[in-house]
Design a protein around this motif. Structure first.
Motif, PDB file in Angstrom:
ATOM      1  N   SER A  21       0.825  -1.210   0.000  1.00 51.91           N
ATOM      2  CA  SER A  21       0.000   0.000   0.000  1.00 51.91           C
ATOM      3  C   SER A  21       0.863   1.266   0.000  1.00 51.91           C
ATOM      4  O   SER A  21       0.388   2.329  -0.387  1.00 51.91           O
ATOM      5  N   LYS A  22       2.122   1.135   0.407  1.00 52.00           N
ATOM      6  CA  LYS A  22       3.032   2.281   0.382  1.00 52.00           C
ATOM      7  C   LYS A  22       3.770   2.381  -0.961  1.00 52.00           C
ATOM      8  O   LYS A  22       4.245   3.443  -1.335  1.00 52.00           O
ATOM      9  N   LEU A  23       3.879   1.258  -1.673  1.00 50.79           N
ATOM     10  CA  LEU A  23       4.535   1.242  -2.978  1.00 50.79           C
ATOM     11  C   LEU A  23       3.562   1.580  -4.106  1.00 50.79           C
ATOM     12  O   LEU A  23       3.928   2.230  -5.077  1.00 50.79           O
ATOM     13  N   VAL A  24       2.322   1.094  -3.970  1.00 50.06           N
ATOM     14  CA  VAL A  24       1.280   1.299  -4.973  1.00 50.06           C
ATOM     15  C   VAL A  24       0.078   1.874  -4.251  1.00 50.06           C
ATOM     16  O   VAL A  24      -0.437   1.245  -3.323  1.00 50.06           O
ATOM     17  N   GLU A  25      -0.354   3.044  -4.654  1.00 52.53           N
ATOM     18  CA  GLU A  25      -1.493   3.680  -3.971  1.00 52.53           C
ATOM     19  C   GLU A  25      -2.679   2.717  -3.922  1.00 52.53           C
ATOM     20  O   GLU A  25      -3.132   2.217  -4.948  1.00 52.53           O
ATOM     21  N   GLY A  26      -3.126   2.418  -2.716  1.00 50.34           N
ATOM     22  CA  GLY A  26      -4.240   1.495  -2.535  1.00 50.34           C
ATOM     23  C   GLY A  26      -3.834   0.031  -2.533  1.00 50.34           C
ATOM     24  O   GLY A  26      -4.670  -0.848  -2.397  1.00 50.34           O
ATOM     25  N   GLY A  27      -2.552  -0.263  -2.709  1.00 45.99           N
ATOM     26  CA  GLY A  27      -2.089  -1.647  -2.746  1.00 45.99           C
ATOM     27  C   GLY A  27      -2.317  -2.281  -4.101  1.00 45.99           C
ATOM     28  O   GLY A  27      -2.721  -1.616  -5.054  1.00 45.99           O
ATOM     29  N   LEU A  28      -2.048  -3.566  -4.190  1.00 44.38           N
ATOM     30  CA  LEU A  28      -2.235  -4.262  -5.467  1.00 44.38           C
ATOM     31  C   LEU A  28      -3.711  -4.277  -5.835  1.00 44.38           C
ATOM     32  O   LEU A  28      -4.554  -4.616  -5.002  1.00 44.38           O
ATOM     33  N   PRO A  29      -4.025  -3.969  -7.091  1.00 47.52           N
ATOM     34  CA  PRO A  29      -5.430  -3.936  -7.505  1.00 47.52           C
ATOM     35  C   PRO A  29      -5.959  -5.291  -7.984  1.00 47.52           C
ATOM     36  O   PRO A  29      -6.935  -5.352  -8.717  1.00 47.52           O
TER      37      PRO A  29
END
Length: 131
Positions: A21-29
């Motif tokens: 969630s810190k690497l990809v906004e909202g975490g993995l989609p």
């Protein structure tokens, strides 16, 4: 798209909340699935029986269930998500054209394609200009 590992769903949840969630906004989609016994990893040849984990593998499986591309890397080597997405776009283009157009190395949408056939034999160098 799925992420699969031998980790439990609880480890996936923690990984999603604490790291991703810190690497990809909202975490993995997309979903993260647990392959606790390594059955899926064995099928795709990435399960390491000695240490009971899956080696990192990326597989593109078409709508017919056929593996069209794969990459297997050792854990210390990072992956390139942009290249993975490029593969998908190239495979989608080839599928959309029924194979009448193929994509050369490094192809991106909007770039020239190759039209396979006897007219291309011995002339790829004329048709394919690397950028």
């Amino acid at each position: 798209m799925l992420a699969i590992s031998v980790d439990s769903v609880f480890v996936h949840k923690a990984w999603q909340e604490v790291e991703l969630s810190k690497l990809v906004e909202g975490g993995l989609p997309y979903p993260m699935l647990s392959d606790a016994g390594g059955d899926i990893g064995r099928i795709y040849g990435v399960y390491d029986e000695e240490v009971k984990v899956d080696v990192r593998g990326t597989f593109i499986i078409d709508p017919d269930g056929v593996v069209q591309a794969f990459e297997i890397l050792t854990p210390p080597v990072g992956r390139n998500p942009e290249e993975f997405i490029r593969w998908i776009k190239a495979l989608q283009h080839v599928r959309k054209t029924g194979g009448a157009e193929v994509t050369p190395s490094g192809w991106e949408p909007g770039c020239p394609v190759l039209k396979p056939g006897v007219n291309l034999v011995g002339k790829v160098w004329e048709e394919w200009k690397q950028s």
